[in-house]
Design a protein around this motif. Structure first.
Motif, PDB file in Angstrom:
ATOM      1  N   VAL A  89       0.606  -0.513   0.188  1.00  0.00           N
ATOM      2  CA  VAL A  89       0.332  -0.438   0.366  1.00  0.00           C
ATOM      3  C   VAL A  89       0.650   1.417   0.057  1.00  0.00           C
ATOM      4  O   VAL A  89       1.826   1.202   0.831  1.00  0.00           O
ATOM      5  N   SER A  90       0.306   1.803  -1.083  1.00  0.00           N
ATOM      6  CA  SER A  90       1.520   3.480  -1.436  1.00  0.00           C
ATOM      7  C   SER A  90       0.185   4.932  -0.720  1.00  0.00           C
ATOM      8  O   SER A  90      -0.559   4.393  -1.566  1.00  0.00           O
ATOM      9  N   VAL A  91       0.759   5.491   0.162  1.00  0.00           N
ATOM     10  CA  VAL A  91      -0.118   6.402   0.182  1.00  0.00           C
ATOM     11  C   VAL A  91       1.142   8.110   0.467  1.00  0.00           C
ATOM     12  O   VAL A  91       2.384   7.659   0.759  1.00  0.00           O
ATOM     13  N   SER A  92       0.246   9.121   0.314  1.00  0.00           N
ATOM     14  CA  SER A  92       1.139  10.010   0.259  1.00  0.00           C
ATOM     15  C   SER A  92       1.157  10.902   2.100  1.00  0.00           C
ATOM     16  O   SER A  92       0.548  10.445   3.032  1.00  0.00           O
ATOM     17  N   GLU A  93       2.219  11.774   2.456  1.00  0.00           N
ATOM     18  CA  GLU A  93       2.442  11.462   3.770  1.00  0.00           C
ATOM     19  C   GLU A  93       1.000  12.190   4.165  1.00  0.00           C
ATOM     20  O   GLU A  93       0.131  13.749   3.141  1.00  0.00           O
ATOM     21  N   GLY A  94       0.269  12.490   5.408  1.00  0.00           N
ATOM     22  CA  GLY A  94      -1.081  13.868   5.634  1.00  0.00           C
ATOM     23  C   GLY A  94      -2.106  12.777   4.899  1.00  0.00           C
ATOM     24  O   GLY A  94      -3.073  13.451   4.920  1.00  0.00           O
ATOM     25  N   THR A  95      -2.385  11.324   4.550  1.00  0.00           N
ATOM     26  CA  THR A  95      -3.644  11.329   3.846  1.00  0.00           C
ATOM     27  C   THR A  95      -4.339  10.077   4.506  1.00  0.00           C
ATOM     28  O   THR A  95      -3.282   9.299   5.646  1.00  0.00           O
ATOM     29  N   PRO A  96      -5.235   9.513   4.512  1.00  0.00           N
ATOM     30  CA  PRO A  96      -5.283   8.118   5.232  1.00  0.00           C
ATOM     31  C   PRO A  96      -5.006   6.730   4.475  1.00  0.00           C
ATOM     32  O   PRO A  96      -4.637   6.887   4.061  1.00  0.00           O
ATOM     33  N   VAL A  97      -4.688   6.503   5.706  1.00  0.00           N
ATOM     34  CA  VAL A  97      -4.010   4.544   5.786  1.00  0.00           C
ATOM     35  C   VAL A  97      -4.843   4.131   6.271  1.00  0.00           C
ATOM     36  O   VAL A  97      -5.180   3.662   6.577  1.00  0.00           O
ATOM     37  N   LEU A  98      -5.551   2.985   4.768  1.00  0.00           N
ATOM     38  CA  LEU A  98      -6.385   1.590   4.835  1.00  0.00           C
ATOM     39  C   LEU A  98      -5.221   0.514   4.674  1.00  0.00           C
ATOM     40  O   LEU A  98      -5.315   0.259   3.644  1.00  0.00           O
ATOM     41  N   PRO A 122      -5.761   7.583  10.471  1.00  0.00           N
ATOM     42  CA  PRO A 122      -6.373   8.832   9.673  1.00  0.00           C
ATOM     43  C   PRO A 122      -5.380   9.910   8.462  1.00  0.00           C
ATOM     44  O   PRO A 122      -5.842  10.020   8.128  1.00  0.00           O
ATOM     45  N   SER A 123      -4.187   9.641   9.347  1.00  0.00           N
ATOM     46  CA  SER A 123      -3.473  11.008   8.587  1.00  0.00           C
ATOM     47  C   SER A 123      -1.517  10.468   8.660  1.00  0.00           C
ATOM     48  O   SER A 123      -1.174  10.131   9.749  1.00  0.00           O
ATOM     49  N   ALA A 124      -1.680   9.880   7.893  1.00  0.00           N
ATOM     50  CA  ALA A 124      -0.332   8.959   7.548  1.00  0.00           C
ATOM     51  C   ALA A 124       1.318  10.080   7.132  1.00  0.00           C
ATOM     52  O   ALA A 124       1.624  10.791   6.791  1.00  0.00           O
TER      53      ALA A 124
END
Lengths: 115, 111
Positions: free
Chosen positions: A11-20, A79-81
């Motif tokens: 799973v790849s997310v941007s900093e500040g975005t939610p994680v699932l 809520p925020s990566a």
């Protein structure tokens, strides 16, 4: 018998975005469910656990997970990566109270956090 | 903070050597485990114990052996190391609430 499936290997997310991070399980008994985190070259650390109390479980570092019996799921969210969240995450199921049982680990989900 | 310790943390040994990886816990847990994990990969259970004088092979076949003479101690031994044994070995113990506590791991390289 028990099993656990982590639905995403990466799973790849941007900093500040939610994680699932998604986890489904099967268990013959009332299960205990856990999430562990492993940072590079380290052992595994307990993030949170569900036994039999509240279905929404809060863990360390702002993570939480919700036990949904009808969906046999125990997804991990935040809520925020943060950059420091980049690690390997393992979902674990254990048949609660069985003296002869052992825990079953999922294959792990690698979380990447982009700046 | 869990009290489970593994030694050595890092080891490089030659093929054919005998090696024992030590694992100790001071929490009085009956259940203990050894997992093998290659970098970035899943954990494979290779041995477990439900208490003193109890040892069982795990899901992944391993040429290693274990012993459980004391509750706090669960060493893993390779009689003759081979390059295919190069991996990280994680020791763990479990409390009565099924919470598992891990050591920091032992990185073994066989050359």
């Amino acid at each position: 018998a028990q099993s656990v499936t982590q639905l995403d290997s990466h799973v790849s997310v941007s900093e500040g975005t939610p994680v699932l991070l998604r986890c489904n399980y099967s268990s013959s008994y009332s299960p205990s469910l856990f999430w562990y985190v492993q940072h590079p070259n380290k052992g595994l650390q307990l993030l949170l656990k569900y036994t039999s109390a509240a279905t929404l479980v809060k863990g360390i570092n702002g993570f939480e997970a919700e036990f949904k019996k009808s969906e046999t799921s125990f997804h991990l969210t935040k809520p925020s990566a943060h950059m420091s969240d980049a690690a390997e995450y393992f979902c674990v199921v254990s048949d609660r109270g069985t003296n002869a049982g052992k825990s079953t680990f999922g294959d792990g989900t690698t979380l990447t956090v982009k700046p | 903070e869990a009290d489970i310790y593994q030694t050595p943390r890092y080891l490089v040994i030659g093929t054919g050597k005998k090696i024992t990886l030590e694992c100790s816990q001071t929490m009085g847990h009956d259940k203990m485990y050894w997992y093998q994990q290659d970098p970035g990969m899943e954990l494979h259970l290779i041995h477990y114990s439900y208490g003193v004088n109890s040892t069982e092979k795990g899901d992944l076949s391993s040429e290693s052996t274990v012993s459980r003479i004391r509750t706090e101690h669960f060493p893993l031994t390779l009689e003759s190391a081979r390059p295919s044994h190069t991996s990280q070995y994680l020791c763990a113990s479990e409390d009565r609430a099924n919470t598992i506590y891990f050591g920091e791991g032992s990185w073994l390289t066989v050359v």
